[in-house]
Design an enzyme around this catalytic site. Structure first.
Site, PDB file in Angstrom:
ATOM      1  N   ASP A 286       0.904  -1.448   0.194  1.00 21.18           N
ATOM      2  CA  ASP A 286       0.277   0.103  -0.023  1.00 21.18           C
ATOM      3  C   ASP A 286       1.070   1.344  -0.009  1.00 21.18           C
ATOM      4  OD1 ASP A 286      -2.471   1.627   0.864  1.00 21.18           O
ATOM      5  OD2 ASP A 286      -1.580   1.644   2.462  1.00 21.18           O
ATOM      6  N   SER A 287       0.364   2.396   0.227  1.00 20.81           N
ATOM      7  CA  SER A 287       1.338   3.510  -0.318  1.00 20.81           C
ATOM      8  C   SER A 287       1.544   3.776   1.335  1.00 20.81           C
ATOM      9  CB  SER A 287      -0.053   5.014  -0.647  1.00 20.81           C
ATOM     10  OG  SER A 287      -1.062   4.960   0.101  1.00 20.81           O
TER      11      SER A 287
ATOM     12  N   TYR B 214      -0.531   8.416  -1.914  1.00 21.86           N
ATOM     13  CA  TYR B 214      -0.181   8.262  -4.011  1.00 21.86           C
ATOM     14  C   TYR B 214      -2.074   8.395  -4.380  1.00 21.86           C
ATOM     15  CZ  TYR B 214       2.964   4.151  -3.480  1.00 21.86           C
ATOM     16  OH  TYR B 214       3.934   3.624  -3.748  1.00 21.86           O
TER      17      TYR B 214
ATOM     18  N   CYS C 289      -3.976  -0.943  -1.919  1.00 25.12           N
ATOM     19  CA  CYS C 289      -3.792   0.577  -2.672  1.00 25.12           C
ATOM     20  C   CYS C 289      -4.736   0.704  -3.747  1.00 25.12           C
ATOM     21  CB  CYS C 289      -2.512   1.247  -2.432  1.00 25.12           C
ATOM     22  SG  CYS C 289      -2.881   2.833  -3.095  1.00 25.12           S
TER      23      CYS C 289
ATOM     24  N   THR D  95      -5.402   3.216  -5.085  1.00 31.23           N
ATOM     25  CA  THR D  95      -5.620   3.953  -6.266  1.00 31.23           C
ATOM     26  C   THR D  95      -3.911   3.348  -7.350  1.00 31.23           C
ATOM     27  OG1 THR D  95      -5.539   5.991  -4.654  1.00 31.23           O
ATOM     28  CG2 THR D  95      -3.969   6.342  -6.752  1.00 31.23           C
TER      29      THR D  95
ATOM     30  N   GLU E 117      -6.499   9.066   9.816  1.00 35.65           N
ATOM     31  CA  GLU E 117      -5.300   8.902  10.219  1.00 35.65           C
ATOM     32  C   GLU E 117      -4.736   9.863  11.292  1.00 35.65           C
ATOM     33  OE1 GLU E 117      -1.880   8.923   7.455  1.00 35.65           O
ATOM     34  OE2 GLU E 117      -2.286   7.655   5.789  1.00 35.65           O
TER      35      GLU E 117
ATOM     36  N   CYS F  97     -11.235   3.491  -0.602  1.00 34.80           N
ATOM     37  CA  CYS F  97     -10.445   4.025  -0.427  1.00 34.80           C
ATOM     38  C   CYS F  97      -9.731   3.224   0.789  1.00 34.80           C
ATOM     39  CB  CYS F  97      -9.899   5.377   0.004  1.00 34.80           C
ATOM     40  SG  CYS F  97      -8.696   5.709   0.921  1.00 34.80           S
TER      41      CYS F  97
ATOM     42  N   HIS G  29      -8.356   3.592   3.558  1.00 37.47           N
ATOM     43  CA  HIS G  29      -8.256   4.475   5.008  1.00 37.47           C
ATOM     44  C   HIS G  29      -9.829   4.254   5.332  1.00 37.47           C
ATOM     45  CE1 HIS G  29      -4.929   5.846   4.051  1.00 37.47           C
ATOM     46  NE2 HIS G  29      -4.724   6.283   5.685  1.00 37.47           N
TER      47      HIS G  29
END
Ligand code: DGL
Length: 268
Positions: free
Chosen positions: A12-13, A44, A75, A77, A154, A186, A188
């Protein structure tokens, strides 16, 4: 050594892919996993397609050098921009998060009106739109980039007033459009599920791409006779491209367990 005993590689990013890893550990508890978070180059979601492809190939190269049996692109993206490149260049099966989420959404919608939220890059790429249309061209897809959800998750601001107001501003139009299914496109966004439900109401089904992906990982491993069945829990290794400190303390919340990560250097 049998190929079955090799670990699954996930990249993942940064931290977000831990939500995907967590689902995979739930569905496939016996598998060993090597996780790479590209924390030096995150995010990303705001970068160009060319850059995301370059980073993704470098991440894949690192993971394949660890000896993996399957690669998961956690990820969204990176899945949206780089899955084709990765699948043609990597020698092990590659699973992204877009198609599993898209097909779960199509299977669930009754009104044939599906919303998709993601980073700017994921939405701009049109990858979810195309994946949904390919399965059922009659489904109407409503897209919305929700970039502020990433820092909110986050920061741990997932259930407060700031999160609620942000979610209302982003998602209000979905209610007017009459969607009955929303893809959380996404890594998150699963952390904001409760707040998103508060805004859209209990009747809109939230599709967690992470959950959908874990079933796809099981299917692909089974198809390639690579599924590991054992009663003991798998072992996990975490690598990051920037200092492990932040990844470890924020990541513990995303993964619901303490994490110890090692620093690696990737790209140039
Ligand atoms: N992991 C990214 C995604 O799922 C979100 C964070 C970023 O922008 O890198 O698209």
């Amino acid at each position: 050594m049998s190929k079955k005993t090799l670990p699954i590689g996930i990249f993942d990013s940064g931290i977000g892919g831990l939500t995907v890893m967590q689902e995979i550990t739930r569905v496939l508890p016996g598998e060993d996993i090597v996780y790479l978070g590209d924390t030096a180059r995150v995010p990303y979601g705001t970068k160009s397609k060319e850059t995301v492809i370059k980073y993704s190939l470098e991440n894949a190269e690192f993971l394949t050098s660890c000896g993996i049996k399957l690669l998961v692109v956690a990820c969204n993206t990176a899945s949206a921009y780089a899955l084709k490149e990765l699948s043609s260049r990597v020698s092990v099966p590659v699973v992204g998060v877009i198609e599993p989420g898209a097909s779960m959404a199509v299977g669930i919608t009754r009104t044939k009106k599906v919303g998709v939220i993601g980073t700017e890059g994921t939405i701009r790429s049109g990858a979810y739109f195309e994946a949904i249309k390919k399965i059922d061209s009659k489904v109407v897809v409503y897209l919305k980039a929700c970039p502020l959800f990433v820092p909110l998750a986050e920061e741990g601001w997932t259930d407060n007033q700031v999160a609620y107001l942000t979610a209302t501003a982003y998602l209000e139009s979905f209610t007017e459009e009459g969607i009955d299914t929303l893809v959380l496109g996404c890594t998150h966004y699963p952390l904001l599920k409760r707040t998103i439900k508060r805004v859209l109401g209990e009747d809109v089904v939230l599709i967690d791409s992470a959950e959908a992906t874990s079933y796809e990982v099981r299917r692909v491993l089974t198809e390639h006779k690579l599924l590991r069945t054992r009663s003991t829990r798998g072992r996990y290794k975490f690598f990051v491209t920037d200092s492990p400190h932040r990844f470890q303390y924020v990541g513990a919340r995303f993964f619901n367990a303490p994490i110890k990560a090692r620093l690696v250097s990737i790209g140039n």
